[in-house]
Design a protein around this motif. Structure first.
Motif: not given
Length: 148
Positions: A22-37, A39-44, A52-57
């Protein structure tokens, strides 16, 4: 080292493994539209796999500009775009493929699961076989993995 010491060492490695990953896990910088369910399921699913994930709508047009910036051709596009480790990951690419990409470090721009393949992470358990493509520096592709 006796059996007891070996057993305790092995047990501590097993227990520490998730914390270390977990400490070495890379962070995914995810860019998506806010209405795409999906995409949220993929992030989960990616978080469950240890990323790790950082999500920008963003709005649709902003997302398309990002895809163009990465040189993602329309026929290779998915519904969200992710940056990780100097690569892009386009669409519903499985976590194992992202891990392999980051481990092998091929000379490439990124991975894509074009469209929204049913059965891919975030798109439900049932679906058709699909390929994840490696996008090379010149924009050409080759099959990186086949699923389903």
């Amino acid at each position: 080292m006796n059996r007891r010491e070996f057993g305790l060492t092995a047990l501590s490695m097993v227990l520490a493994g998730p914390a270390l990953s977990q400490t070495a896990a890379p962070t995914l910088q995810v860019t998506k539209t806010p209405t795409c369910g999906c995409c949220g399921a993929w992030v989960n699913e990616m978080i469950s796999a240890g990323f790790k994930a950082s999500v920008e709508d963003v709005d649709y047009d902003t997302l398309q500009v990002l895809k163009q910036k990465h040189g993602i051709a329309p026929e290779l596009a998915g519904c969200h775009t992710t940056s990780v480790g100097g690569y892009f990951v386009e669409g519903h690419v499985p976590a194992a493929d992202i891990g392999r990409l980051l481990s092998e470090k091929p000379v490439a721009r990124g991975l894509t699961a074009p469209g929204m393949p049913m059965g891919s992470p975030g798109m439900g358990p049932q679906g058709d076989p699909y390929d994840v493509l490696l996008v090379l520096m010149d924009g050409s592709t080759q099959v990186f993995a086949t699923h389903g």
